[in-house]
Design a protein around this motif. Structure first.
Motif, PDB file in Angstrom:
ATOM      1  N   ILE A 162       0.925  -1.432  -0.190  1.00 25.39           N
ATOM      2  CA  ILE A 162      -0.060  -0.159   0.191  1.00 25.39           C
ATOM      3  C   ILE A 162       0.696   1.662   0.253  1.00 25.39           C
ATOM      4  N   VAL A 163       1.350   1.165   0.701  1.00 30.61           N
ATOM      5  CA  VAL A 163       2.661   1.979   1.189  1.00 30.61           C
ATOM      6  C   VAL A 163       3.657   2.455  -0.446  1.00 30.61           C
ATOM      7  N   ASP A 164       4.010   1.520  -0.959  1.00 31.27           N
ATOM      8  CA  ASP A 164       4.418   1.913  -2.625  1.00 31.27           C
ATOM      9  C   ASP A 164       3.983   2.373  -3.485  1.00 31.27           C
ATOM     10  N   LYS A 165       2.184   1.721  -3.135  1.00 28.16           N
ATOM     11  CA  LYS A 165       1.418   1.815  -4.419  1.00 28.16           C
ATOM     12  C   LYS A 165       1.309   3.568  -3.857  1.00 28.16           C
ATOM     13  N   LEU A 166       0.666   4.609  -2.679  1.00 25.92           N
ATOM     14  CA  LEU A 166       0.368   5.813  -3.390  1.00 25.92           C
ATOM     15  C   LEU A 166       1.423   6.065  -2.780  1.00 25.92           C
ATOM     16  N   ASP A 167       2.692   5.771  -2.399  1.00 21.70           N
ATOM     17  CA  ASP A 167       3.811   7.258  -2.408  1.00 21.70           C
ATOM     18  C   ASP A 167       5.488   6.629  -2.245  1.00 21.70           C
ATOM     19  N   GLY A 168       5.676   4.964  -2.456  1.00 21.88           N
ATOM     20  CA  GLY A 168       7.113   4.649  -3.266  1.00 21.88           C
ATOM     21  C   GLY A 168       7.423   4.743  -1.889  1.00 21.88           C
ATOM     22  N   ASP A 169       9.139   5.566  -2.469  1.00 18.06           N
ATOM     23  CA  ASP A 169       9.765   5.643  -0.642  1.00 18.06           C
ATOM     24  C   ASP A 169       9.948   7.332  -0.855  1.00 18.06           C
ATOM     25  N   GLY A 170       8.849   7.750  -0.827  1.00 17.85           N
ATOM     26  CA  GLY A 170       8.658   9.673  -0.955  1.00 17.85           C
ATOM     27  C   GLY A 170       9.369  10.779  -1.612  1.00 17.85           C
ATOM     28  N   THR A 171      10.162   9.816  -1.982  1.00 19.73           N
ATOM     29  CA  THR A 171      10.967  10.414  -3.777  1.00 19.73           C
ATOM     30  C   THR A 171      11.075  10.111  -4.952  1.00 19.73           C
ATOM     31  N   GLY A 172      10.267   9.737  -5.384  1.00 21.93           N
ATOM     32  CA  GLY A 172       9.563   9.172  -6.964  1.00 21.93           C
ATOM     33  C   GLY A 172      10.164   8.128  -6.577  1.00 21.93           C
ATOM     34  N   HIS A 173      10.926   7.110  -6.196  1.00 19.13           N
ATOM     35  CA  HIS A 173      11.166   5.497  -6.496  1.00 19.13           C
ATOM     36  C   HIS A 173      10.525   4.892  -5.584  1.00 19.13           C
ATOM     37  N   ASP A 174      10.615   3.695  -6.705  1.00 18.67           N
ATOM     38  CA  ASP A 174      10.142   2.291  -5.688  1.00 18.67           C
ATOM     39  C   ASP A 174      10.664   1.817  -4.607  1.00 18.67           C
ATOM     40  N   LEU A 175      10.150   1.754  -3.624  1.00 18.89           N
ATOM     41  CA  LEU A 175      10.366   0.903  -2.495  1.00 18.89           C
ATOM     42  C   LEU A 175      11.208  -0.150  -3.283  1.00 18.89           C
ATOM     43  N   THR A 176      10.747  -1.132  -4.435  1.00 22.42           N
ATOM     44  CA  THR A 176      11.474  -2.358  -3.867  1.00 22.42           C
ATOM     45  C   THR A 176      13.016  -1.561  -4.780  1.00 22.42           C
ATOM     46  N   GLY A 177      13.171  -0.579  -5.178  1.00 21.04           N
ATOM     47  CA  GLY A 177      14.093  -1.063  -5.998  1.00 21.04           C
ATOM     48  C   GLY A 177      14.126  -0.930  -6.991  1.00 21.04           C
ATOM     49  N   GLY A 178      13.037  -2.218  -7.844  1.00 22.88           N
ATOM     50  CA  GLY A 178      13.142  -3.075  -8.441  1.00 22.88           C
ATOM     51  C   GLY A 178      14.202  -4.890  -8.585  1.00 22.88           C
ATOM     52  N   ARG A 179      14.002  -4.488  -6.853  1.00 24.41           N
ATOM     53  CA  ARG A 179      14.077  -5.871  -6.450  1.00 24.41           C
ATOM     54  C   ARG A 179      12.822  -6.706  -6.518  1.00 24.41           C
ATOM     55  N   ASN A 180      13.174  -7.835  -6.305  1.00 24.45           N
ATOM     56  CA  ASN A 180      12.317  -9.343  -5.743  1.00 24.45           C
ATOM     57  C   ASN A 180      12.647  -9.716  -4.411  1.00 24.45           C
ATOM     58  N   ILE A 181      11.581  -8.741  -3.695  1.00 22.96           N
ATOM     59  CA  ILE A 181      11.651  -9.223  -2.447  1.00 22.96           C
ATOM     60  C   ILE A 181      10.100  -9.958  -1.485  1.00 22.96           C
ATOM     61  N   ALA A 182      10.705  -9.833  -0.644  1.00 24.32           N
ATOM     62  CA  ALA A 182       9.912 -11.715   0.071  1.00 24.32           C
ATOM     63  C   ALA A 182       9.841 -10.730   1.535  1.00 24.32           C
ATOM     64  N   GLY A 183       9.205 -11.753   2.572  1.00 20.10           N
ATOM     65  CA  GLY A 183       9.050 -11.232   3.626  1.00 20.10           C
ATOM     66  C   GLY A 183       7.757 -11.389   4.577  1.00 20.10           C
ATOM     67  N   THR A 184       7.895 -11.465   5.590  1.00 17.60           N
ATOM     68  CA  THR A 184       6.652 -12.323   6.310  1.00 17.60           C
ATOM     69  C   THR A 184       6.881 -11.407   7.507  1.00 17.60           C
ATOM     70  N   GLY A 185       5.395 -12.016   8.377  1.00 14.80           N
ATOM     71  CA  GLY A 185       5.328 -10.797   9.702  1.00 14.80           C
ATOM     72  C   GLY A 185       4.171 -10.435   9.760  1.00 14.80           C
ATOM     73  N   THR A 186       3.183 -10.125  10.745  1.00 18.25           N
ATOM     74  CA  THR A 186       2.383 -10.073  11.186  1.00 18.25           C
ATOM     75  C   THR A 186       2.644  -8.251  11.562  1.00 18.25           C
ATOM     76  N   ILE A 187       0.993  -7.016  11.439  1.00 21.39           N
ATOM     77  CA  ILE A 187       1.508  -5.977  11.849  1.00 21.39           C
ATOM     78  C   ILE A 187       0.316  -5.395  13.073  1.00 21.39           C
ATOM     79  N   THR A 188       0.242  -4.767  13.509  1.00 21.21           N
ATOM     80  CA  THR A 188      -0.647  -3.685  14.464  1.00 21.21           C
ATOM     81  C   THR A 188      -1.309  -2.476  13.755  1.00 21.21           C
ATOM     82  N   ALA A 189      -2.205  -1.881  13.962  1.00 21.13           N
ATOM     83  CA  ALA A 189      -2.631  -1.026  13.676  1.00 21.13           C
ATOM     84  C   ALA A 189      -2.161   0.380  13.594  1.00 21.13           C
ATOM     85  N   GLY A 190      -0.727  -0.044  14.567  1.00 25.77           N
ATOM     86  CA  GLY A 190       0.434   1.286  14.748  1.00 25.77           C
ATOM     87  C   GLY A 190       1.257   0.147  14.084  1.00 25.77           C
TER      88      GLY A 190
END
Length: 259
Positions: A162-190
């Motif tokens: 969601i962050v990447d689609k709305l804002d990227g890294d905040g400077t016009g670039h993708d969060l991924t940097g074009g990489r294939n990045i995986a991960g896991t983890g629960t998250i809270t609203a905070g």
């Protein structure tokens, strides 16, 4: 045959019978394997995984892959031979059944529970992402669509998507940097990232599907190292903003946390 010989033969027969019973009896364990992964920036079964209305979205490159495990069902028999086999393999894990299925006695109950957890995970991921970007959920609506996946462990990757689609890294670039990045983890609203379990199998699923970086809850770093595929870079995270900062640093060549 002497009495002593008969007694020894009887004892031997009893031991053999007990061993056979133990080998054939179902045990309270499940065997888990690397599961599917999905790029939350892409499509699933022909539909976008993340759909946002009420705000402009960016075209993104690279991938943010949620990861999963699959396990033998709660009603599937697991025997001693299966456990011994699982202990000897790196692409299987023997886990107590209650750790895999803490709620429910059958497949239907567990599927319902996992679906409810996924819905809550999607809601908290949306709130965490919009909160990080200081955007109001009253103005922006996010729909997440990912079939055949349950549980809360995709929360971090949903939020990053969601962050990447709305804002990227905040400077016009993708969060991924074009990489294939995986991960896991629960998250809270905070924005707090929580542990999930099954991380060694998830890193293998990520590697299988082309990821080179894996975002892991910091508390599970040691588990992630257990069967880490060659060439996979681990990045520990505790919060959503920390994960965003780590991805920015990865793109720009800055200091990236490591396990």
């Amino acid at each position: 045959m002497s009495a002593r010989t008969r007694a020894l033969a009887l004892c031997t027969a009893l031991v053999v019978a007990l061993l056979l019973a133990a080998a054939l009896a179902p045990l309270p364990f499940s065997v888990a394997y690397p599961g599917m992964t999905a790029n939350v920036l892409g499509d699933d079964k022909g539909k976008p995984v993340i759909t946002i209305t009420g705000a402009g979205t960016r075209r993104t490159s690279g991938q943010l892959r949620m990861t999963s495990i699959v396990a033998t069902g709660p009603e599937a028999p697991v025997h001693l031979v299966d456990i011994i086999k699982g202990w000897g393999r790196t692409d299987e894990a023997v886990m107590p059944r209650e750790a895999v299925y803490p709620v429910g006695e059958n497949t239907e109950e567990i599927a319902e529970h996992n679906a409810a957890q996924m819905r809550r995970s999607q809601d908290t991921a949306t709130r965490a992402a919009l909160g990080l970007l200081h955007k109001s959920p009253k103005d922006i609506k996010v729909k997440l669509s990912l079939q055949d996946v349950g549980g809360p462990s995709a929360g971090l990757m949903f939020a990053l998507g969601i962050v990447d689609k709305l804002d990227g890294d905040g400077t016009g670039h993708d969060l991924t940097g074009g990489r294939n990045i995986a991960g896991t983890g629960t998250i809270t609203a905070g924005g707090r990232v929580g542990a999930v379990g099954g991380v060694p199998l998830k890193t293998q699923a990520a590697h299988r599907d082309g990821a080179t970086v894996f975002l892991v809850p910091a508390k599970e770093c040691a588990d992630a190292h257990a069967e880490l595929p060659r060439g996979m870079r681990l990045v520990p995270v505790t919060t959503l903003d920390g994960a965003v900062d780590a991805l920015k640093a990865l793109r720009t060549g800055g200091k990236v946390p490591s396990c």
